[in-house]
Scaffold this active site. Structure first.
Site, PDB file in Angstrom:
ATOM      1  N   GLU A  45       1.197  -1.530  -0.094  1.00  0.00           N
ATOM      2  CA  GLU A  45       0.024  -0.104  -0.300  1.00  0.00           C
ATOM      3  C   GLU A  45       1.128   1.404   0.203  1.00  0.00           C
ATOM      4  OE1 GLU A  45      -3.157   0.738  -0.549  1.00  0.00           O
ATOM      5  OE2 GLU A  45      -3.679  -1.991  -0.645  1.00  0.00           O
ATOM      6  N   TYR A 128      -6.536   6.737   4.565  1.00  0.00           N
ATOM      7  CA  TYR A 128      -6.685   5.861   3.403  1.00  0.00           C
ATOM      8  C   TYR A 128      -6.113   4.896   4.002  1.00  0.00           C
ATOM      9  CZ  TYR A 128      -6.201   2.654  -0.992  1.00  0.00           C
ATOM     10  OH  TYR A 128      -6.105   2.310  -1.843  1.00  0.00           O
ATOM     11  N   ASP A 146     -10.023   4.629  -3.107  1.00  0.00           N
ATOM     12  CA  ASP A 146      -9.214   5.166  -4.104  1.00  0.00           C
ATOM     13  C   ASP A 146      -9.474   6.241  -5.320  1.00  0.00           C
ATOM     14  OD1 ASP A 146      -9.070   3.244  -5.234  1.00  0.00           O
ATOM     15  OD2 ASP A 146      -6.922   2.355  -5.255  1.00  0.00           O
TER      16      ASP A 146
END
Length: 350
Positions: A45, A128, A146
């Site tokens: 990520e 996020y 996203d």
């Protein structure tokens, strides 16, 4: 159509069409009880921020071969990690990567915390990344949003308000669809849908599992969404770099300050980057000559044009900055590698 029906449609599609990725546990394996490694989820990520899957795969494989666990990464030398990251861009991520790994080892016994508060306390993990790790690694019903998810939601619900103003609405719509069951697979399914079917241009609506309920498709506006507020033009900055090669083949290099662009990375001595051409600041007196071409590079917020100056240095040359080193060009960030490539094409072979 009910949210539960949409969820099941998408998960059924994902079970058949999930992308294969080196950090992902495939849905069939996940159904058998194979759990994702939070370290690999976190690493992927962080690497994927502002970067494509295609660009990340080789870097991920290098990192997990060199440092297979978070404890291995925490114990790594800073320079080795920065060199392995070179070319991936957004170098603050690499600095935060080390800080986060060391915090996980020092404060959490080498195990990533499973609760959002614990994850958010770690360096470099924002909302996020926290949501992605929570959902994918720990199967928590967190909403992961996203660019792919924003695009899918804007089309599914025909949201015509431009981004970024529409972000709160798109996040709320995504949250309403996030299921309690298989939230990790669902989060990856929406991202896969956006990356492979509901693409920015020419979406493949005919094979989309959400084709029937998609309001933008029904209105014939899918390809127009999401709308975006026009960005301001990027300014251009200028600078000069000085590439010097010593008689024994060593190059004059410096490690850039930890803070700022390319922080902690190897680079060439040079001027500041300014909107006007900066004054000359060579690291030692020499017959500096122009390389004959400029280096151009674009960062997130500005374009950069570098003048490249070259010199051959005799043994015993003492510069005012930097150190003489043997150079592995792959350890340079992209803009510095461009300057090296230009110099290598001009200087005679050593």
């Amino acid at each position: 159509m009910r949210d539960e029906t949409l969820n099941q449609q998408l998960l059924a599609w994902y079970d058949r069409h999930a992308r294969e990725m080196p950090w992902r546990v495939p849905p069939a394996e996940r159904a058998k009880g194979v759990l994702p490694d939070p370290y690999r989820v976190w690493l992927s990520e962080v690497m994927l921020q502002q970067t494509t899957v295609a660009a990340v795969k080789s870097y991920f494989e290098v990192f997990t071969r060199l440092w297979p666990t978070v404890s291995d990464l925490a114990a790594a030398e800073d320079a080795d990690v920065m060199a392995a990251w070179a070319g991936l861009g957004y170098y603050a991520r690499a600095r935060n990567l080390l800080k986060c790994a060391r915090a996980v080892v020092a404060d959490h016994g080498g195990q990533f915390p499973s609760d959002p508060a614990g994850l958010l306390s770690l360096p470099g993990i924002g909302p996020y990344t926290c949501a992605a790790i929570s959902a994918i690694a720990f199967d928590a019903p967190e909403t992961v949003v996203d660019g792919n998810v924003e695009r899918v939601m804007s089309r599914l619900h025909a949201v015509t308000e431009p981004l970024p103003a529409s972000k709160p609405q798109l996040t709320a719509l995504a949250a309403a669809l996030t299921p309690a069951q298989r939230p990790g697979d669902y989060a990856q399914a929406v991202m896969d849908l956006g990356a492979t079917i509901c693409t920015p241009r020419s979406p493949a609506c005919g094979i989309c599992p959400w084709s029937a309920p998609c309001k933008a498709r029904a209105q014939g506006i899918a390809a127009e969404l999401p709308k975006k507020t026009p960005k301001k033009p990027k300014p251009t900055r200028y600078g000069t770099v000085y590439l010097a090669r010593r008689a024994d083949g060593a190059w004059l290099l410096e490690t850039r300050p930890d803070k700022g662009l390319l922080g902690g990375m190897l680079g060439w001595p040079g001027s500041d980057w300014a909107e006007d051409s900066p004054p000359s600041a060579p690291p030692f007196p020499a017959d500096w000559r122009d390389a004959g071409a400029e280096v151009r590079h674009t960062f997130t917020h500005f374009h950069l044009i570098l003048t490249v100056k070259l010199a051959e240095a005799p043994m015993g040359t003492n510069p005012t900055t930097g150190e003489w080193q043997r150079l592995a060009p792959a350890s340079l960030p992209t803009v510095m590698r461009k300057a090296y490539d230009l110099a290598a094409s001009v200087l005679p072979p050593h």
